[in-house]
Design a protein around this motif. Structure first.
Motif, PDB file in Angstrom:
ATOM      1  N   ILE A  29      11.445 -23.617 -18.227  1.00  0.00           N
ATOM      2  CA  ILE A  29      12.199 -22.896 -19.326  1.00  0.00           C
ATOM      3  C   ILE A  29      11.614 -23.414 -20.673  1.00  0.00           C
TER       4      ILE A  29
ATOM      5  N   VAL B  96      13.583 -17.328 -26.866  1.00  0.00           N
ATOM      6  CA  VAL B  96      14.465 -17.183 -25.805  1.00  0.00           C
ATOM      7  C   VAL B  96      15.629 -16.341 -26.504  1.00  0.00           C
ATOM      8  N   LEU B  97      16.240 -15.687 -25.556  1.00  0.00           N
ATOM      9  CA  LEU B  97      17.339 -14.763 -26.187  1.00  0.00           C
ATOM     10  C   LEU B  97      18.656 -15.444 -25.347  1.00  0.00           C
ATOM     11  N   CYS B  98      19.639 -15.843 -26.321  1.00  0.00           N
ATOM     12  CA  CYS B  98      20.846 -16.246 -25.298  1.00  0.00           C
ATOM     13  C   CYS B  98      21.967 -15.310 -25.696  1.00  0.00           C
ATOM     14  N   THR B  99      22.700 -14.895 -24.423  1.00  0.00           N
ATOM     15  CA  THR B  99      23.757 -14.004 -24.863  1.00  0.00           C
ATOM     16  C   THR B  99      25.068 -14.744 -24.640  1.00  0.00           C
ATOM     17  N   LYS B 100      25.906 -14.647 -25.578  1.00  0.00           N
ATOM     18  CA  LYS B 100      27.309 -15.346 -25.629  1.00  0.00           C
ATOM     19  C   LYS B 100      28.314 -14.396 -24.686  1.00  0.00           C
TER      20      LYS B 100
ATOM     21  N   LEU C  72      19.386 -24.387 -26.078  1.00  0.00           N
ATOM     22  CA  LEU C  72      18.849 -23.833 -24.728  1.00  0.00           C
ATOM     23  C   LEU C  72      19.595 -24.359 -23.708  1.00  0.00           C
TER      24      LEU C  72
ATOM     25  N   ALA D 223      23.239 -23.942 -23.502  1.00  0.00           N
ATOM     26  CA  ALA D 223      23.497 -22.443 -23.068  1.00  0.00           C
ATOM     27  C   ALA D 223      23.417 -22.146 -22.071  1.00  0.00           C
ATOM     28  N   LEU D 224      22.641 -23.014 -21.041  1.00  0.00           N
ATOM     29  CA  LEU D 224      22.235 -23.058 -19.464  1.00  0.00           C
ATOM     30  C   LEU D 224      23.545 -23.249 -18.732  1.00  0.00           C
ATOM     31  N   HIS D 225      24.862 -23.976 -19.522  1.00  0.00           N
ATOM     32  CA  HIS D 225      25.835 -24.365 -18.647  1.00  0.00           C
ATOM     33  C   HIS D 225      25.516 -24.898 -17.379  1.00  0.00           C
TER      34      HIS D 225
ATOM     35  N   GLU E 244      25.318 -27.052 -13.879  1.00  0.00           N
ATOM     36  CA  GLU E 244      26.283 -27.566 -12.939  1.00  0.00           C
ATOM     37  C   GLU E 244      25.741 -28.967 -12.287  1.00  0.00           C
TER      38      GLU E 244
ATOM     39  N   LYS F  70      31.056 -21.238 -15.956  1.00  0.00           N
ATOM     40  CA  LYS F  70      29.844 -21.140 -14.663  1.00  0.00           C
ATOM     41  C   LYS F  70      28.637 -21.161 -15.361  1.00  0.00           C
ATOM     42  N   PRO F  71      27.494 -21.596 -14.520  1.00  0.00           N
ATOM     43  CA  PRO F  71      26.594 -21.566 -15.145  1.00  0.00           C
ATOM     44  C   PRO F  71      25.726 -20.184 -15.653  1.00  0.00           C
ATOM     45  N   SER F  72      25.032 -20.563 -16.389  1.00  0.00           N
ATOM     46  CA  SER F  72      24.227 -19.083 -16.718  1.00  0.00           C
ATOM     47  C   SER F  72      23.078 -18.576 -16.029  1.00  0.00           C
TER      48      SER F  72
ATOM     49  N   ARG G 136      13.391 -14.711 -16.575  1.00  0.00           N
ATOM     50  CA  ARG G 136      12.052 -15.073 -17.225  1.00  0.00           C
ATOM     51  C   ARG G 136      11.344 -13.508 -17.669  1.00  0.00           C
TER      52      ARG G 136
ATOM     53  N   LEU H  80       9.916 -12.589 -26.660  1.00  0.00           N
ATOM     54  CA  LEU H  80      11.102 -13.270 -25.703  1.00  0.00           C
ATOM     55  C   LEU H  80      10.420 -13.612 -24.551  1.00  0.00           C
TER      56      LEU H  80
ATOM     57  N   CYS I 176      12.285 -15.638 -22.145  1.00  0.00           N
ATOM     58  CA  CYS I 176      13.455 -15.648 -21.071  1.00  0.00           C
ATOM     59  C   CYS I 176      14.610 -15.040 -21.793  1.00  0.00           C
ATOM     60  N   VAL I 177      15.595 -14.779 -21.041  1.00  0.00           N
ATOM     61  CA  VAL I 177      16.845 -14.590 -21.515  1.00  0.00           C
ATOM     62  C   VAL I 177      18.015 -15.457 -20.738  1.00  0.00           C
ATOM     63  N   ILE I 178      18.525 -16.107 -21.396  1.00  0.00           N
ATOM     64  CA  ILE I 178      19.777 -16.842 -20.788  1.00  0.00           C
ATOM     65  C   ILE I 178      21.135 -16.129 -21.090  1.00  0.00           C
TER      66      ILE I 178
ATOM     67  N   ASP J 231      24.860 -15.896 -20.808  1.00  0.00           N
ATOM     68  CA  ASP J 231      26.083 -16.816 -20.255  1.00  0.00           C
ATOM     69  C   ASP J 231      27.147 -15.661 -19.794  1.00  0.00           C
TER      70      ASP J 231
END
Lengths: 721, 570
Positions: A20, A32-36, A50, A53-55, A57, B8-10, B14, B562, B564-566, B568
């Motif tokens: 990643i 990298v695009l993170c959505t909330k 990043l 944002a992956l949270h 586990e 929860k994990p995101s 890719r 872009l 990759c996209v993470i 949530d």
């Protein structure tokens, strides 16, 4: 539930994370695009963000993320490199243990289960890593790597002043890894301008950086919907709210700050107001009105044209202020207030108790105060007159989406953090085992970039050093030195003969004495006078010891190298180095001085790789050799990714071979990169990664529990209560 | 009590653009937006299936606000477009379609993002430099001496929004009104900084569009009951007005955090009311004619004022306060105590007007830059769209005052730009290749992708199956009817180009848009007779379009970058 902790698992996790982050590394890295969960989108190339944002586990992954974030808190940079480096280290360890199964296993634990055997082996390795980190790394940094360091400060003056071109290179390289590739030039230029515009006095830039880092949120304005190229710097401070009432004013504009409502209230908290009659109510109200008017009148008589308030003021106050030509800004946040106070040194004005006298000394002049319209939104624009070295300026960041603006904000903020780190000294200390007693037991190395070295003068058979100090040295060390000297003071005063030979390698002082201390003084002088650092020579802290010490001095001229950066023909001064010798002879305290930089593009990694391999060859202890080798090889992971897309002459193997050749022949390193990066940052990264790895290796079992582990410090705090 | 739950994990994906799904969604969005574009665009009906209002629109702001977008990449795109629209009001669809086209075209090429982004940036700067230069042939300087160009600009904006449901006559009427409203907001004696006033749009639904009107000053809606109580207005040269922003209802203001103990028998209401009456007496003695209050006036005070021939209007609301203080020329009064005489304002005239079934209280200022645009349309949906369009037009006029240029509309700017870029990159590629470190082929590919994105944007103005041509001299946009009778020699058919600047001439060589063609040098420098002949041109707002172009290319670069996209999922 319990799971075994093992290198294989950790490696697997690290590899996933590596895929990643490696996509975002370096100038060729992508976004990298993170959505909330709220539906917002955020663009990022910031490794720390990043990973958060992956949270994640997985327990091992969480350990890694925790290590990364603690590293980021310290330095603000290097999250992606952290993961890549960690991954390569784990890979190296994994390969080695695959090959040599029983390399570290002791005879007596072979009866235990295989798992425990492994764990023991990991513990052994982690101890070796720790030894490496505390002893060998510092030694190598100080002895070998330091000769390649460049300084970011401009060479022409005595004080530390920023050199614009080198700052540009440093920031350029930083933003290459942080923002989108079509914006990094713009943003780094913006930041560079910002630093220089905000710095009133060049030598006090550190103070400026501190203020900007602390209050960055208040110093930027984000504007969505405009192209990024519209981003700019504006002089003065922009408050992100509109005037409650605005009265245009010219000439002397004074401001006052209030932290409470000007209009008195019937009752304050904790008190009672007893109303006995309707008349009483009306007179109180009348009194309130009159008093409010009186205070505002008084403000006007003090020439106050702008009132900044941290609370919402009642309508009456706004009305009175408007009548008296005073503009009002309400609801300032405490951060904004503290920034204004820091800049102009103005205390909030206290409301007078007695109605008759108003002593108002807390006002300050401002240059201007006007509304500012950005994208049809109104802001308050203040031209504060700075009382400190920081001249307030604001950054207006534009972008088509909020996510992009946030990314740029984060990057800028991170860059200020990084700059603050660059301008700090970083201490190195290490122990060397000296095998040869007759040889130098306590080398004291002075690298001095002054050709006209002030050679030690000898007065009355004693050596007095007239070095002046420019480096702040710790008092503790000094004291220690002196006590040690007292111990030696009963020794015979030696007769010292000096043969001064300037043209030769240096004066040699031959000493005959029973006390077998030999001190080597190596003065390296630059071979070019024009590019010299003009720093004063250093005072030796133990200047009082000259009568007691028997010394033999060797002053050899070291080879000063000036690395010429490709394309931009700028010369950077070689950094100076000071090494402090403590009289307990085997401990060394040295430092990476502030402002040390190296060219980007894996220079640090390749250099360290080379010297580590060299060290490993010389080293007798097998586990140290192995650890050094693993680390040396893992170091190459980052440059490999950086050069991945390059072809031909600039591909990684080519660059690597060229670098090794120049190092072997002792030629100056030539880099084809224009950027610079901080050495201290890299060093800290390396130590953080090694600590993280030690952490991972020492855990043998992961136990999942329902509750949180109870914190031990809780009990203490309860007792205190 | 808050409930803590483990996050929860995101989900990490890719290469978000390469998948089938992303491509299909992007294409769907593009198709949807393309079909709305231009005067012939189709309308979209938005409703939530559980009742509530239904909106038929082709306006990008309304469309994107209502459109649920789930794919993160599309979220970026729509957010960028919405922010652009919030800034400039105009050019939302232009930006969105261009961005979609660019992403799709470049995606097909499969070049490395670095090259693509660098070259796109270069092509963009080529466009912006050209559009800002003096030689630009698709830009017309605005002559403020006549209303011709401004009127054309407003008319073009109105025409491009079919959901307003206007006929030609109504378009003429409304565009005149908008221009009039805009001119009323310009202060008479302009100084260094012009501060434009405000035109307030007053809704009047269910009336004929022709009944719309522009009035100077402010219209305050009053109910019929209130109207009965308002006295006949006496004739006078000017009226003294008191505008209050505090409540005059006699409620106790903030008494602080402590406790207030009131003895038995003491009535604070009476005390407050006494205070109000004192205030009323002061107003009477100061000869105030009109009292306006943002909040509520106590009925007793109202009654008191009426007996003293003072008109009182309350519940005006915060949104009208700023224009009110502009019209009356004072700050609102925030005190119940003594009022300084300087805080009274004046208006030139007062009257009660009836438009449709609504009654208004009309304040006519002496010389303030506030006007009311009474906007009528047949139904709610069409009115909403008309209101949005009017706001767009007013904003476009404001932007035009700032940068006094307009761009040719009707697709002509796009096709002209395409011709210019093609010519430029074909004939002078050396500088690009040197600066941007790329190969000739890469440059050609990207240029083609960029140009075809612009061309298909222009082409999407045509919705009725017609053919689109460009000429070989000006590089303008010509549209030909579909289903031509084969007997007609079709190149003779187009009479005027998209913007209306040129009419069909002998020497023009025609070619289909989006067909391979030899690059030519489009005629630069607009000739004077062309500017003069501009009667009914189709024009676009310069600032909005230029910024839209920049935002579209920047957003496309962002999306292409872009890796990759993470997501949530919490």
């Amino acid at each position: 539930m319990a799971a075994a902790g093992s290198v294989a698992v950790a490696l697997h996790v690290a590899e996933v994370l590596e895929t990643i982050v490696s996509g975002c590394l370096g100038p060729e890295g992508r976004q990298v695009l993170c959505t909330k969960p709220t539906g917002e989108v955020l663009l990022s190339r910031d490794g720390g963000r990043l990973l958060k944002a992956l949270h994640l586990e997985h327990p091992v992954a969480r350990v890694m993320v925790a290590c990364v974030s603690s590293h980021l808190r310290k330095t603000g940079d290097g999250a992606k490199t952290f993961i890549i480096f960690l991954c390569h280290l784990l890979r190296g360890l994994h390969e080695i243990t695959d090959k040599e199964k029983d390399y570290f296993i002791f005879e007596n634990i072979q009866t235990c289960g295989r798992h425990w055997k492994n764990c023991c082996q990991w513990k052994f390795i982690s101890q070796a890593l720790l030894t490496f980190q505390t002893q060998i790394l510092d030694y190598i940094m100080d002895h070998y790597l330091s000769r390649h360091f460049l300084s970011i400060f401009s060479s022409c003056s005595k004080e530390r002043t920023l050199c614009r071109s080198s700052l540009e290179m440093l920031l350029g390289a930083y933003f290459c890894g942080r923002v989108g590739r079509n914006h990094h030039n713009l943003i780094s230029q913006l930041m560079c301008d910002y630093v220089f515009k905000c710095t009133a006095c060049e030598s006090r830039f550190e103070e400026v950086l501190e203020i900007v880092d602390d209050c960055f949120v208040e110093l930027k304005v984000g504007v969505t919907g405009l192209p990024v190229s519209d981003s700019r710097i504006i002089a003065g401070l922009v408050l992100q709210r509109d005037f409650s009432v605005y009265c245009p004013a010219d000439g002397d504009i004074r401001i006052a700050i209030v932290t409470e409502t000007i209009q008195p209230l019937f009752s304050v908290s904790g008190s009672e107001f007893i109303l006995n009659s309707e008349v009483q109510f009306q007179t109180s109200q009348l009194w309130i009105t009159e008093r409010t008017k009186a205070i505002v009148k008084h403000l006007q008589s003090q020439n106050v044209k702008l009132l900044l308030s941290t609370v919402k003021q009642p309508d009456l106050v706004i009305y009175c202020a408007g009548l008296n030509g005073i503009s009002v800004v309400e609801c300032l946040s405490s951060e904004e207030l503290s920034l204004i106070q820091r800049v102009i040194g103005l205390a909030p004005f206290a409301l007078p108790e007695a109605s008759s006298q108003y002593e108002l000394s807390h006002t300050a002049l401002v240059e201007f105060c006007k509304p500012l319209i950005l994208r049809s939104k109104r802001y308050v624009h203040l031209g504060l007159m700075s009382a400190c070295s920081f001249t307030p300026h604001c950054v207006v960041l534009c972008g088509p989406v909020q996510g992009l603006i946030e990314q740029h904000e984060d990057a800028l903020h991170g860059a200020f953090k990084m700059l603050r780190q660059v301008f700090k000294d970083l201490d190195l200390n290490y122990v060397t085992q000296t095998s040869d007693q007759n040889c130098t037991s306590g080398p004291c190395i002075y690298e001095n970039s002054r050709e006209n070295n002030e050679l030690p003068k000898i007065v009355n058979s004693s050596i007095q050093r007239s070095y002046q100090d420019t480096v702040v040295k710790s008092k503790g060390e000094l004291a220690k030195t002196q006590t040690n000297l007292k111990v030696c003071s009963n020794l015979i005063v030696p007769g010292v003969k000096l043969e001064k030979n300037v043209l030769c390698s240096g004066p040699k002082v031959a000493v005959t004495d029973s006390y077998q201390t030999e001190e080597t003084l190596r003065c390296s002088s630059p071979n070019k006078g024009t590019i010299m650092d003009d720093h004063e020579p250093y005072i030796e802290s133990n200047s009082g010891n000259s009568t007691t010490e028997n010394t033999r001095r060797e002053i050899s001229y070291g080879n000063l190298q000036v690395t010429k950066l490709a394309r931009k023909d700028s010369m950077l001064p070689l950094r100076y180095k000071s090494l402090k010798m403590c009289t307990s002879q085997r401990y060394y305290f040295s430092s990476i001085p502030a402002g040390c930089v190296l060219p980007v593009g894996g220079n640090f990694e390749i250099l360290l790789h080379y010297y580590l391999l060299n060290y490993a060859k010389k080293c007798q202890q097998s586990e140290q050799t192995m650890v050094s080798r693993i680390i040396a090889n893992a170091l190459l992971g980052v440059p490999k990714i950086l050069y991945k897309s390059k072809k031909g002459n600039y591909s990684f193997p080519q660059v690597y071979v060229r670098a090794l050749q120049t190092l072997q022949t002792n030629q100056p390193m030539i880099s084809n990169q224009t950027g610079l990066e901080s050495v201290a940052g890299k060093y800290q990264l390396l130590t953080s990664v090694l600590q993280c790895l030690t952490n991972i290796l020492t855990v043998d079992l992961v136990i999942s529990i329902e509750r949180q582990p109870r914190e031990i410090c809780d009990q203490d705090s309860e007792e205190e209560l | 009590m808050s409930r803590l739950e483990a996050k929860k994990p995101s989900i990490c994906r890719r290469e978000p653009l390469t998948g089938e799904r992303a491509g299909a969604r992007l294409a769907a969005l593009r198709g949807l937006l393309t079909s709305c574009y231009g005067p012939a665009g189709r309308l979209k009906q938005l409703h939530n299936g559980r009742g509530g209002p239904v909106a038929a629109t082709s306006h990008s702001a309304a469309l994107l606000a209502g459109l649920p977008v789930s794919h993160p990449v599309l979220k970026v795109l729509t957010a960028a477009v919405r922010n652009h629209v919030a800034c400039f009001s105009d050019g939302g669809l232009f930006t969105a379609i261009l961005c979609c086209n660019l992403v799709e075209n470049v995606q097909r090429l499969g070049l490395t993002p670095t090259t693509v982004i660098r070259l796109n940036k270069h092509l963009l700067s080529l466009c912006t430099r050209y559009l800002k230069s003096e030689v630009c042939a698709c830009r017309i300087p605005v002559d403020f001496g006549s209303t011709q160009i401004l009127l054309s600009l407003v008319r073009s904006i109105l025409t491009s929004k079919p959901a307003c449901m206007l006929i030609a006559k109504e378009i003429d009427h409304i565009s005149t009104l908008i221009l009039k409203a805009f001119l009323l907001t310009i202060p008479e004696n302009a100084q260094e900084h012009i501060i434009l006033g405000k035109s307030i749009i007053v809704p009047l639904k269910g009336q004929r569009v022709i009944d719309s009107a522009v009035l100077p000053g402010i219209l305050i809606e009053v109910s019929e009951v209130q109207l009965m109580k308002i006295l006949p207005i006496k004739k006078s040269d000017s009226f003294k007005v008191a505008v209050f922003c505090v409540s005059l209802s006699g409620d106790l203001s903030d008494t602080g955090e402590g406790t207030l103990l009131v003895s038995y028998g003491v009535s604070l209401e009476n005390a407050a009311l006494d205070q109000l009456f004192n205030l009323g007496k002061q107003l009477v003695s100061d000869h105030v004619d009109l009292v306006l209050c943002q909040k509520v006036i106590h009925p007793s005070l109202k009654q008191f004022l009426r007996t003293h021939q003072i008109i009182a209007v309350d519940r005006i609301g915060v949104s009208l306060m700023e224009p009110l203080s502009k019209v009356t020329g004072t700050q609102p009064i925030g005190s119940l105590g003594s009022i300084s005489p300087s805080s009274y304002g004046t208006v030139k005239d007062l009257c009660i007007a009836k438009f449709g079934c609504k009654h208004f209280f009309h304040l006519i200022p002496n010389k303030a830059t506030v006007c009311s645009l009474l906007l009528c349309n047949r139904n709610d949906t069409a009115w909403d769209e008309l209101k949005l369009t009017c706001q767009t037009a007013l904003h476009a006029l404001q932007l035009t005052v700032k940068e006094p240029y307009v761009l040719l509309g009707g697709g002509c700017t796009e096709t002209h730009l395409v011709a210019y870029i093609r010519h430029k990159t074909r004939n002078e590629p050396e500088s690009v290749l040197r600066d941007e470190r790329c190969s000739q082929t890469e440059l050609q590919l990207i240029t083609e992708a960029f140009c075809s994105a612009l061309e298909s944007l222009a082409g999407s103005l045509e919705h009725d199956g017609g053919e689109v041509l460009t000429d070989g001299k000006y590089g303008h946009f010509w549209s030909v009817q579909a289903n031509l009778p084969s007997a007609v020699n079709w190149p003779d058919l187009p009479s005027r180009c998209g913007c209306g600047l040129y009419s069909s001439q002998e020497e023009l060589s025609w070619s289909f848009l989006r067909s391979a063609r030899h690059p030519f040098r489009p005629q630069t420098c607009l000739s004077h007779e062309a500017k003069g002949s501009a009667n009914t041109l189709t024009l676009d707002c310069f600032t909005a379009k230029l910024s839209g172009l920049q935002v579209a290319v920047e957003t496309a670069s962002l999306i292409l970058d872009l890796s990759c996209v993470i997501e949530d999922t919490n």
